[in-house]
Scaffold this motif. Structure first.
Motif, short mmCIF file in Angstrom:
data_model
loop_
_atom_site.label_atom_id
_atom_site.label_comp_id
_atom_site.label_asym_id
_atom_site.label_seq_id
_atom_site.Cartn_x
_atom_site.Cartn_y
_atom_site.Cartn_z
N GLN A 55 -8.61 17.95 -50.34
CA GLN A 55 -8.91 16.98 -49.35
C GLN A 55 -8.71 15.71 -49.68
O GLN A 55 -8.94 15.25 -50.76
N PRO A 56 -8.04 14.94 -48.67
CA PRO A 56 -7.99 13.28 -49.11
C PRO A 56 -9.23 12.75 -49.05
O PRO A 56 -10.15 13.08 -48.45
N THR A 57 -9.36 11.66 -49.69
CA THR A 57 -10.59 10.89 -50.19
C THR A 57 -10.40 9.33 -49.62
O THR A 57 -9.06 9.16 -49.78
N LEU A 58 -11.44 8.64 -49.15
CA LEU A 58 -11.35 7.40 -48.51
C LEU A 58 -10.95 6.55 -49.96
O LEU A 58 -11.84 6.49 -50.81
N ASP A 59 -9.77 5.72 -49.86
CA ASP A 59 -9.76 4.75 -51.04
C ASP A 59 -10.28 3.47 -50.94
O ASP A 59 -10.97 2.89 -51.62
N ARG A 60 -9.89 2.93 -49.63
CA ARG A 60 -10.62 1.52 -49.50
C ARG A 60 -10.48 1.29 -47.85
O ARG A 60 -9.43 1.57 -47.33
N GLN A 61 -11.41 0.76 -47.52
CA GLN A 61 -11.49 0.19 -45.83
C GLN A 61 -10.74 -0.97 -45.75
O GLN A 61 -10.62 -1.88 -46.79
N THR A 62 -10.13 -1.15 -44.77
CA THR A 62 -9.50 -2.76 -44.42
C THR A 62 -10.40 -3.15 -43.05
O THR A 62 -11.01 -2.57 -42.55
N THR A 63 -10.20 -4.65 -42.88
CA THR A 63 -10.81 -5.32 -41.82
C THR A 63 -10.06 -4.98 -40.50
O THR A 63 -10.26 -5.53 -39.74
N LEU A 64 -8.72 -4.43 -40.75
CA LEU A 64 -7.98 -4.28 -39.42
C LEU A 64 -8.48 -3.06 -38.56
O LEU A 64 -8.86 -2.01 -39.10
N ALA A 65 -8.76 -3.63 -37.28
CA ALA A 65 -9.30 -2.60 -36.36
C ALA A 65 -8.11 -1.64 -35.71
O ALA A 65 -6.96 -2.12 -35.53
N GLU A 66 -8.53 -0.29 -35.53
CA GLU A 66 -7.70 0.37 -34.56
C GLU A 66 -7.09 -0.19 -33.61
O GLU A 66 -5.78 -0.25 -33.22
N LYS A 67 -7.79 -0.96 -32.68
CA LYS A 67 -7.49 -1.46 -31.25
C LYS A 67 -6.25 -2.63 -31.83
O LYS A 67 -5.57 -3.16 -30.88
N ASP A 68 -6.32 -3.12 -32.87
CA ASP A 68 -5.53 -4.28 -33.11
C ASP A 68 -4.26 -3.76 -33.76
O ASP A 68 -3.26 -4.48 -33.95
N VAL A 69 -4.17 -2.52 -34.12
CA VAL A 69 -2.94 -2.18 -34.41
C VAL A 69 -1.75 -2.07 -33.56
O VAL A 69 -1.80 -1.64 -32.31
N PRO A 70 -0.52 -2.70 -33.64
CA PRO A 70 0.63 -2.79 -32.54
C PRO A 70 0.67 -1.38 -32.11
O PRO A 70 0.93 -0.21 -32.83
N PRO A 71 0.85 -1.16 -30.66
CA PRO A 71 1.08 0.40 -30.31
C PRO A 71 2.15 0.95 -30.68
O PRO A 71 1.97 2.27 -31.07
N SER A 72 3.26 0.48 -31.19
CA SER A 72 4.63 1.09 -31.49
C SER A 72 4.21 1.66 -32.87
O SER A 72 4.82 2.67 -33.34
N ARG A 73 3.11 1.24 -33.69
CA ARG A 73 2.77 1.70 -34.96
C ARG A 73 1.70 2.82 -34.99
O ARG A 73 1.42 3.46 -35.91
N LEU A 74 1.14 2.76 -33.85
CA LEU A 74 -0.17 3.40 -33.92
C LEU A 74 -0.11 4.93 -34.05
O LEU A 74 -1.05 5.73 -34.87
N PRO A 75 1.01 5.54 -33.43
CA PRO A 75 1.23 7.00 -33.79
C PRO A 75 1.36 7.38 -35.33
O PRO A 75 0.83 8.42 -35.84
N ASP A 76 2.25 6.57 -35.83
CA ASP A 76 2.36 6.67 -37.37
C ASP A 76 1.06 6.60 -38.08
O ASP A 76 0.56 7.57 -38.93
N VAL A 77 0.27 5.64 -37.80
CA VAL A 77 -1.28 5.58 -38.55
C VAL A 77 -2.03 6.54 -38.22
O VAL A 77 -2.73 7.22 -39.02
N LYS A 78 -2.23 7.04 -36.84
CA LYS A 78 -2.83 8.30 -36.66
C LYS A 78 -2.70 9.57 -37.18
O LYS A 78 -3.23 10.25 -37.67
N ALA A 79 -1.14 9.71 -37.31
CA ALA A 79 -0.82 11.05 -38.10
C ALA A 79 -0.95 10.69 -39.81
O ALA A 79 -1.11 11.67 -40.48
N GLY A 80 -1.07 9.49 -40.10
CA GLY A 80 -1.39 9.21 -41.60
C GLY A 80 -0.02 8.85 -42.22
O GLY A 80 0.89 9.49 -42.38
N LYS A 81 0.35 7.40 -42.35
CA LYS A 81 1.55 6.78 -42.79
C LYS A 81 1.55 7.15 -44.51
O LYS A 81 0.72 6.36 -44.97
#
Ligand code: MN
Length: 425
Positions: free
Chosen positions: A354-380
């Motif tokens: 199973q994957p493990t959390l390596d580090r948190q960032t201060t960037l919130a989900e709502k601030d991710v550009p909409p065009s990039r959101l699907p990639d981030v949701k799927a795991g880039k």
């Protein structure tokens, strides 16, 4: 004379389009076979193995049964070699036969593959055979729990079968038959669908062996019937008063310690077959074993078996290490509780890594550009932590520039390019 009664049932199931299983209920000889191979070769393999066993089982001893299985192996192998359509076909073989060892009647059980033999004795169900399957090996090595093995996608991969090699190693056991004992032989189409507890409950409640076999098959169908299902139930109707004699002898004497009792009841000679992983087992009656300690099973490994097992462990260990390395030495950018985060591993995991959390960032989900959101949701996925960090930095920059654009007031139509914008006091 030990008297047996048996019944069998087989069914294609609800998913497969033909039945590659076969079974045999003959005078004193009972078997199931689960064939593998394309172009209906599985059916040929299991049928050939059953026919050969029936023909070749002439010397009614445990060795005679093992030899008949080896002959069946050779017959299926020769057939596959001479017929290109049937190359690579094979079959499991689990059989039980009434044999005579030094004047004593015994039940000989033999097994190759992942069909099984169970013994129901005084209401308790015990699996006699060990599966020759990949998941069973992983369970024995502690890599999988039995529960994980039950649903593992590769649980149907068998590591031993008749017809795959000119020689085959056959596991064998000997039981003393006692009146009331019930033996079940079955293909994996039953055990992959129906739990041991459910099997035990049916075997305890349905008296007629054929009806019991039929009901077990129906239960596997009710649970999905994703494979061919075959069951043979063998009942010991009479045992020459062995059970009574044993009880009387035990009642007359002060009960010896269970261990000594067991040692005394093992009456068959040491197995002489150097090829087979042979184990001799005499079931201790409940009267003889008031303690609930597990019954020991004397299993004699030859050096060949040892080398084979060692080789399998090395190969599987190496493969697991490679998969583990692949699964863990990579990163991806994903979401963790509404925040963008960097994970070590593969999105969704790989096998049991199973994957493990390596580090948190201060960037919130709502601030991710909409065009990039699907990639981030799927795991880039990114090959290294630095690459993942770079991807997050890019997201942050894109987010910042978008924020700037969207927070600007809508540009008012300007009447003259030279006119200064209206200023508020
Ligand atoms: Mn099967």
């Amino acid at each position: 004379m030990t008297e047996l009664r048996a019944g069998g049932a087989t069914d294609t199931g609800l998913v497969r389009d033909h039945n590659e299983d076969n079974y045999l209920t003959d005078e004193g000889l009972f078997a199931v076979a689960d064939g593998v191979g394309g172009h209906k070769a599985g059916e040929v393999a299991s049928q050939t193995a059953v026919d050969t066993l029936q023909r070749e089982f002439r010397e009614s001893t445990t060795d005679g049964l093992v030899d008949a299985v080896k002959t069946a192996n050779r017959t299926v192998w020769d057939l596959a070699e001479s017929n290109p359509d049937q190359r690579g076909m094979g079959t499991t073989r689990t059989a039980v036969a009434l044999v005579n060892e030094d004047g004593e009647e015994r039940l000989a059980v033999v097994n190759v593959g992942d069909s099984r033999a169970y013994l129901l004795q005084q209401g308790e169900l015990e699996q006699l055979t060990e599966d020759h399957s990949l998941v069973e090996q992983l369970v024995r090595e502690g890599q999988l729990t039995p529960a994980e093995a039950q649903v593992h996608p590769q649980r149907s991969i068998i590591t031993r079968a008749l017809g795959l090699d000119p020689e085959v190693e056959v596991d064998s056991w000997e039981l003393t038959p006692y009146k009331g004992d019930r033996i079940l032989l079955c293909s994996d189409g039953l055990t992959n669908e129906v739990s041991d507890d459910e099997i035990a409950s049916t075997l305890r409640s349905v008296g007629d062996p054929e009806e019991a076999a039929r009901q077990l098959v129906n239960e596997a169908r009710d649970h999905g019937g994703s494979d061919n299902i075959t069951c043979v139930v063998v009942d010991v109707l009479d045992d020459d008063n062995r059970a009574e004699t044993a009880s009387k002898a035990l009642a007359a004497e002060p009960p010896p310690p269970p261990r000594a009792e067991r040692a005394a009841t093992v009456s068959s000679p040491a197995p002489t077959d150097d090829e087979a992983a042979t184990a001799t087992r005499t079931p201790a009656r409940a009267a003889a074993a008031p303690t609930q300690e597990p019954k020991p099973r004397a299993r004699r490994f030859t050096w060949r078996v040892f080398v084979f097992v060692l080789a399998v462990i090395v190969v599987i260990g190496g493969a697991l290490a490679a998969v583990g390395w692949y699964a863990r030495h990579t990163y991806y950018v994903g979401l963790d509780n509404g925040q963008v985060a960097i994970f070590k591993g593969r999105p969704g995991g790989l096998l049991w890594f199973q994957p493990t959390l390596d580090r948190q960032t201060t960037l919130a989900e709502k601030d991710v550009p909409p065009s990039r959101l699907p990639d981030v949701k799927a795991g880039k996925e990114e090959p290294t932590r630095a690459d993942a960090q770079r991807y997050v930095n890019n997201l942050r920059q894109e987010a910042a520039s978008q924020t700037t654009t969207t927070t600007l007031p809508p540009a008012a139509p300007t009447p003259a390019p030279t006119a200064p914008p209206p200023s508020t006091p």
